[in-house]
Enzyme design. Structure first.
Site, short mmCIF file in Angstrom:
data_model
loop_
_atom_site.label_atom_id
_atom_site.label_comp_id
_atom_site.label_asym_id
_atom_site.label_seq_id
_atom_site.Cartn_x
_atom_site.Cartn_y
_atom_site.Cartn_z
N THR A 175 0.88 -1.17 0.00
CA THR A 175 0.00 0.00 0.00
C THR A 175 0.92 1.23 0.00
O THR A 175 1.34 1.64 -1.06
CB THR A 175 -0.98 0.03 1.19
N ASN A 222 0.12 11.58 8.71
CA ASN A 222 -1.10 11.11 9.36
C ASN A 222 -2.06 12.20 9.75
O ASN A 222 -3.20 11.92 10.13
CB ASN A 222 -0.74 10.27 10.58
N THR A 276 -2.70 -2.41 8.11
CA THR A 276 -2.28 -3.79 7.96
C THR A 276 -0.84 -4.15 7.69
O THR A 276 -0.14 -3.59 6.87
CB THR A 276 -3.07 -4.46 6.82
N LYS A 285 4.18 -6.96 3.79
CA LYS A 285 3.94 -5.55 3.52
C LYS A 285 3.50 -4.86 4.80
O LYS A 285 3.04 -5.51 5.73
CB LYS A 285 2.90 -5.37 2.41
#
Lengths: 408, 408
Positions: free
Chosen positions: A156, A403, A193, A182
């Site tokens: 990602t 973020n 994830t 990943k």
């Protein structure tokens, strides 16, 4: 400044592993110009073990994968990037099941033989049509040589694909292990994830696979933290096809130790690669706690240090601020901690002992150690013989920038 | 953008409190052009209770204050800013005792009647000579009207002094409470500590003082977090002189509730003032957890959300990212959490229910709520009737800048 890449074990490209074929292509869920769908085909008789996130808010693919795996070992792992299928309620579970059912239909297996994995944005429905449209092509593209493509397809916001291979000569033959991974905790906006898949042609039963996976995870993926934010989608699988002809059952202790070491080392290095690639990270820090009364205590102390924003910002600055490290140790959940017995080092340089700055403390040397891309904070508790290492990254302005950017 | 200042209770300046005199001046430990030494004189017969940091790496003044308090109620509290006298080992304890002994000698009391408090840089020896040189002047300057000067003298990197006063009419008389505080967790480079001192002229015994303080701290200073980094020097004291003539023992239930409410409200508002002034903070966030099976569970969930870097950066951005909030709830240490029962609100706007985004979710409205300087994240667990509120600040680039600056 990104930390230097870790050497890729003893192979220049991922090793094929007998009993496994892989494919990757683009189905256009979210990304343009790159693959985002991967398939791992697993030979019959393969022992499979999996570890999933313990976050109670777990994504639909985790719910479905757990349920399917509980019934029988898998034949296919279907992985998509760009959409985590998390926070999607019952509809998300139906979507995950639908993709599995369609692949199963095309491949001629029962639906529960397919395990779904997703990573990406939380809270949006999975675009099943885009996935199912590519399944025939995916099946047709299966090959032993597509591990690198799969490692890229599951990314990602990773900046580099993560794979490792190892070979172990044992039991009169040779065992291969290849793993792809990943992610970096849940540190990217909505991109949940950590995923990791390790395939080997060693033969073992499911129970052995579960035990080896559990121990390997404890030393690797369960010993890294970027920001303590456990994702909703984390999953790690170990699959052992047995096609090497080498059987765990027949190996002597030395051979078993060699295979275990190869597996643990491979997973540990994949885990460290994840932390190195953590968004905004400039340093890989090992928090090495020794002399604890138990492994649990060692981990509790290590995590408290690894999660301390003040320690992590000091690491970013290359500032040998032992006060912050010790304050973190002092607030860790350990009964009767006697700080007077605590000794702290940066690499091999002693910085704290006897309740104060260590005699011989050299601030210049300490600062030099902390300015490197990798270093170790070692903490001796003087309470026993247990130890643990947790790897983490520093806390930087880039982390906050990434973020705190407003989601469009 | 700093959050707006909270109104100062029902007084425009700190109220004098019968039984207490205060002084502040400069002794030049670290700062120039401001006071850095404060003295609170406590009348005989005053009931005193204290709560100290539970960080095992506690500073010398905490060790000494605990020991002195265990022997007898204090007559003097001596507070210095600029040096925390932490990480100084046995020498630090001797330094703290020496300052107490010198003040005791000048004031004509036993040394254990003096309690030391320090805040500031960790790891450097306390400059006792500078402190003791000012003690005669400090004693001579004692007055009922110096609370504001004391609030300023104990500041380290606070940007605003923190004080509050309340008056309660009860028991046929009037009770006054005045509190001063400083700090914001351990968020400033090497500047450890939250300190708070609350004086009242209500009469009570020591046991009552301990119980009221414990309950008030639970709802206030023990319900705030900036970065989870518990300082080495935190201390909070409640001192009740009795000089108002109003006696706790004689109050009826309604009057006791009024006094307790005034105390709890004063301490809660001081605690919130600390979080508002947290370095780099642009928002005050209340994490309000309800429907928990126990208070401990409610706090565990609230802290997990309040400590999540991803939630805190989303708050900085004004980004209504419910996925991050729920992921934090899902990883909190609560057994058998059923996420399907969890409902989440921003202020009064429902954003998550039934395992997915709430029906009626309005992203524009949610973003508007989160762009305000203060808002509430409310989480209903559906597991019982217990609740807790934890106040925290957002995580910003300024926080990292401040704490990652290289220490000179």
């Amino acid at each position: 400044m990104a930390p230097p890449a870790e050497p890729r074990g003893d192979a220049a490209a991922p090793l094929p592993v007998a009993g496994f074929r892989v494919a990757a292509l683009a189905c256009g869920i979210r990304y343009r110009g790159r693959d985002d769908l991967a398939l791992i085909e697993v030979a019959e008789q393969t022992a499979a073990a999996a570890v999933f996130t313990r976050n109670r808010f777990c994504a639909a693919p985790v719910v479905v994968a757990r349920e399917h795996l509980g019934r029988e070992a898998p034949r296919y792992l279907l992985i998509n990037a760009g959409n985590a299928n998390a926070g999607t309620g019952e509809a998300g579970i139906a979507d995950a099941e639908a993709c599995c059912a369609e692949l199963a239909r095309l491949a001629g297996v029962a639906p529960h033989r397919v395990l779904p994995f997703s990573t990406g944005v939380i809270g949006e429905r999975l675009p099943c049509d885009k996935i199912t449209a590519q399944l025939p092509g995916l099946l047709a593209a299966l090959s032993q040589d597509n591990w690198l493509a799969a490692a890229r397809a599951i990314m990602t916001t990773d900046t580099v694909e993560k794979w490792l291979s190892r070979r172990v000569a044992c039991g009169g033959g040779e065992v291969a292990l290849t793993g792809i991974a990943k992610g970096a905790g849940m540190i990217c906006p909505d991109m949940a994830t950590m995923l990791a898949f390790v395939a080997t042609d060693l033969q073992m039963d499911a129970q052995t696979a579960r035990e080896l996976l559990r121990d390997a995870c404890a030393l690797s993926f369960n010993s890294i933290t970027v920001d303590g934010d456990t994702s909703t989608n984390d999953a790690c699988m170990l699959l052992a096809s047995g096609r090497s002809g080498v059987r765990w059952h027949d190996l002597d202790d030395a051979a078993r130790r060699a295979c275990t070491a190869a597996l643990n080392g491979l997973m540990r290095d994949l885990a460290k690669a994840i932390v190195r690639d953590a968004e905004g990270a400039t340093r890989l820090i090992a928090v090495d706690v020794r002399g604890a009364a138990s492994a649990g205590e060692a981990r509790a102390v290590a995590y408290t240090v690894a999660h301390s924003p003040l320690v992590k910002t000091a690491c970013c600055a290359g500032d040998p601020n032992w006060g912050r490290i010790i304050a973190a140790v002092g607030r860790s959940p350990v009964d009767d901690l006697d700080v007077a017995r605590v000794v702290c080092y940066l690499d091999d340089h002693r910085i704290f002992a006897d309740g104060a700055q260590a005699a011989g403390y050299d601030e210049h040397r300490a600062a030099k150690i902390m300015s490197a891309p990798e270093f170790t904070i070692r903490i001796e508790l003087g309470r026993g013989a247990a130890a643990a290492v947790i790897w983490t990254s520093d806390l930087t302005e880039d982390y906050v920038k990434i973020n705190a950017d407003y989601r469009t």
